[in-house]
Motif scaffolding. Structure first.
Motif, PDB file in Angstrom:
ATOM      1  N   TYR A  42      -8.579  -4.333   3.905  1.00 18.09           N
ATOM      2  CA  TYR A  42      -7.897  -3.387   3.424  1.00 18.09           C
ATOM      3  C   TYR A  42      -6.227  -4.311   3.154  1.00 18.09           C
ATOM      4  N   THR A  77      -6.901  -7.657   0.695  1.00 20.33           N
ATOM      5  CA  THR A  77      -7.233  -7.347  -0.984  1.00 20.33           C
ATOM      6  C   THR A  77      -5.804  -6.864  -1.583  1.00 20.33           C
ATOM      7  N   ILE A 136     -16.515  -1.296   2.154  1.00 18.56           N
ATOM      8  CA  ILE A 136     -16.699  -2.538   1.915  1.00 18.56           C
ATOM      9  C   ILE A 136     -16.869  -3.359   3.344  1.00 18.56           C
ATOM     10  N   LEU A 173     -12.958   3.124   0.113  1.00 16.45           N
ATOM     11  CA  LEU A 173     -13.665   1.883  -0.422  1.00 16.45           C
ATOM     12  C   LEU A 173     -13.495   0.762   0.468  1.00 16.45           C
ATOM     13  N   ALA A 174     -12.401   0.496   1.032  1.00 20.16           N
ATOM     14  CA  ALA A 174     -12.006  -0.749   1.795  1.00 20.16           C
ATOM     15  C   ALA A 174     -12.861  -0.491   2.946  1.00 20.16           C
ATOM     16  N   LYS A 224       0.766  -1.199   0.013  1.00 16.45           N
ATOM     17  CA  LYS A 224      -0.024  -0.112  -0.083  1.00 16.45           C
ATOM     18  C   LYS A 224       0.744   1.239  -0.079  1.00 16.45           C
ATOM     19  N   LEU A 267      -5.262  -6.279  -5.448  1.00 22.61           N
ATOM     20  CA  LEU A 267      -6.408  -5.245  -5.587  1.00 22.61           C
ATOM     21  C   LEU A 267      -5.926  -4.019  -4.705  1.00 22.61           C
ATOM     22  N   ASP A 268      -5.788  -2.806  -5.597  1.00 23.57           N
ATOM     23  CA  ASP A 268      -5.290  -1.831  -4.904  1.00 23.57           C
ATOM     24  C   ASP A 268      -6.631  -0.924  -4.514  1.00 23.57           C
ATOM     25  N   LEU A 269      -7.388  -1.254  -3.278  1.00 18.81           N
ATOM     26  CA  LEU A 269      -8.407  -0.648  -2.886  1.00 18.81           C
ATOM     27  C   LEU A 269      -8.206   0.807  -2.208  1.00 18.81           C
ATOM     28  N   SER A 270      -8.997   1.880  -2.308  1.00 15.36           N
ATOM     29  CA  SER A 270      -8.460   3.026  -1.491  1.00 15.36           C
ATOM     30  C   SER A 270      -9.034   2.767  -0.020  1.00 15.36           C
TER      31      SER A 270
END
Length: 483
Positions: free
Chosen positions: A340, A343, A358, A354-355, A101, A348-351
């Protein structure tokens, strides 16, 4: 004679820096290549640790400042890339580093044996002494580490200070918290007798408060070596970071960075709300967004789970039961970390936002599923029989007859779930989502006021939950639920 830990760690780092170049040769550095391709260096930190990193107003805008920021800017400039700051809770920094991250951790982090097993470190850029902060009236009471036998002493979690409390303050009872302002609040309210902090941080708080003082307590291993954390096996990135640190040390740039940070810590006086009101407004927006998204998608997914649990299929029923029991049986904090960081492991690079959405939605779904199931079961079975006698199939009966009545029954419970999520969403602050609790920590770190920010945020939470409760009451009356 026992050598100082700073010297030992420095020698250890020199050995570690030497080995990769000779053992592995020209090892490929994927992280460095990614930084060059993206043109962006992502640095993680916890901006509640003045003067290292904290929030301040610069030219009318809120910015993260401090001498760690100046160091990060120097490294990015030397590498010819832009700097991007990712603000996280201190506990989440190494996890974010290991899952890709962030590229570096520059957050006043010390080198420890445990951390060296997980990540790599640069050459040291700062050596600092550890100090013991006490209430002013207790300054003469505490002179040595032995004076704290049987007393509570605060320290930040997973830090050198925490180790000192456990190892050198024999008999002391450690109180470990994530944020420094919370430790200061505990000290001022007589919850702990002292707090162990780094000298620059401790001096800043003493300068701001007439009720605090530094006790003349000295530690045997009180010298802390601060360095930059990075992933292991990143020789090219490490070379560039160490090159920038060498320039900073050779030209004595750190002194200027510290001076700049100290000036920003003590800006011109404005009222508390003038300075920090915008933080609370931004935090409230994110808190409401998290709650709305959590309930909306929780209702959709929860309804599906409820139908699965009520179905005649043993497979669907088993899946729903396992999911609901697992989610309700584990803390939301753990689920946030799984979403977080998990992913990230999957590529998967979730912000952060967004994490957080979810995780909150998935958590809410488990509780909403039981609410919906109870609502469906509360509808008289004769309603289904009547619908089927009119020629409706089961799907049509559920859609037009059962579900509308169930929603009317469960609306109060859904409203309560919305209020609950508003409060529980505060947990996402640990991954850096700028909701109310996160912004309160920012205000604490910037204002050096450990208590007032929490009073204000409690009032904001009360206003939000009170207004939502009244609004839901109005909807219930309109729907005739109170008749």
């Amino acid at each position: 004679m026992k050598k100082k830990i700073g010297v030992l760690l420095t020698m250890l780092l020199m050995v570690l820096n030497f080995l990769p170049a000779n053992v592995h040769g020209a090892e490929k550095d994927e992280i460095y290549e990614r930084i060059q391709q993206s043109g962006e260096l992502v640095v993680g930190l916890s901006a509640d640790y003045a003067p290292y990193e904290f929030h301040a107003e610069v030219d009318g805008k809120d910015e993260i400042v401090g001498f760690d920021i100046s160091i990060a800017e120097k490294i990015a400039k030397d590498m010819g890339v832009k700097l991007k700051i990712e603000e996280l809770g201190f506990d989440a920094l190494l996890g974010a580093l290991k899952t890709g991250k962030i590229d570096l951790v520059i957050s006043g982090m010390s080198i420890t044996e445990e951390r060296l097993k997980e990540v790599g470190f640069s050459d040291p850029y700062f050596v600092v002494q550890q100090k013991v902060m006490v209430r002013k009236e207790d300054k003469k009471r505490f002179k040595t580490t032995a004076d704290f036998n049987g007393l509570s002493v605060g320290a930040q979690k997973q830090t050198t200070q925490e180790d000192l409390v456990k190892n050198e303050m024999t008999g002391a009872e450690p109180t470990s918290l994530q944020k420094v302002p919370d430790l200061i609040n505990n000290l001022l309210n007589n919850k702990v007798e002292a707090v162990v902090l780094e000298q620059p941080v401790a001096e800043a708080y003493v300068q701001q408060s007439d009720n605090l003082a530094l006790a003349p307590v000295k530690f045997e291993q009180g010298e802390k070596v601060t360095a930059i954390a990075m992933s292991k096996n990143t020789p090219e990135l490490k070379k560039h970071v160490n090159g920038s640190i060498k320039t900073i040390n050779d030209k004595n740039l750190l002194k200027g960075y510290q001076k700049k940070a100290n000036e920003l810590m003590f800006q011109e006086d404005k009222s508390f709300l003038q300075k920090y009101g915008s933080y609370y407004l931004d935090g409230a927006k994110y808190t409401i967004l998290l709650a709305f998204v959590g309930v909306l998608f929780g209702l959709i997914f929860g309804s599906l789970l409820a139908l699965m649990k009520l179905s005649k299929s043993k497979i669907f029923k088993a899946i729903a039961v396992i999911y609901i029991e697992y989610v309700r049986g584990t803390p939301l904090l753990v689920q946030i970390f799984i979403v977080y960081f998990g992913t990230g492991v999957l590529g998967l690079d979730l912000s952060k936002l967004l994490a957080g959405c979810i995780a909150v939605s998935l958590n809410s779904a488990a509780y909403v599923a039981e609410i919906v199931r109870a609502g469906i079961n509360a509808v008289n079975k004769g309603q289904m029989e009547a619908a089927r006698s009119l020629g409706m199939n089961q799907k049509e009966a559920m859609r037009y007859i059962i579900f509308p009545q169930a929603i009317k029954n469960i609306l109060p419970a859904l409203g309560n779930e919305f209020v609950t999520i508003i409060k529980e969403s505060s947990v996402v602050s640990v991954i850096g989502v700028s909701e109310l609790i996160f912004q309160t920590g920012v205000v604490q770190g910037a204002s050096f006021k450990p208590f007032l920010p929490y009073v204000l945020v409690s009032l904001i939470y009360f206003v939000l939950t009170f207004c939502i409760s009244r609004l839901l009451g109005l909807v219930e009356r309109r729907m005739g639920l109170n008749d």
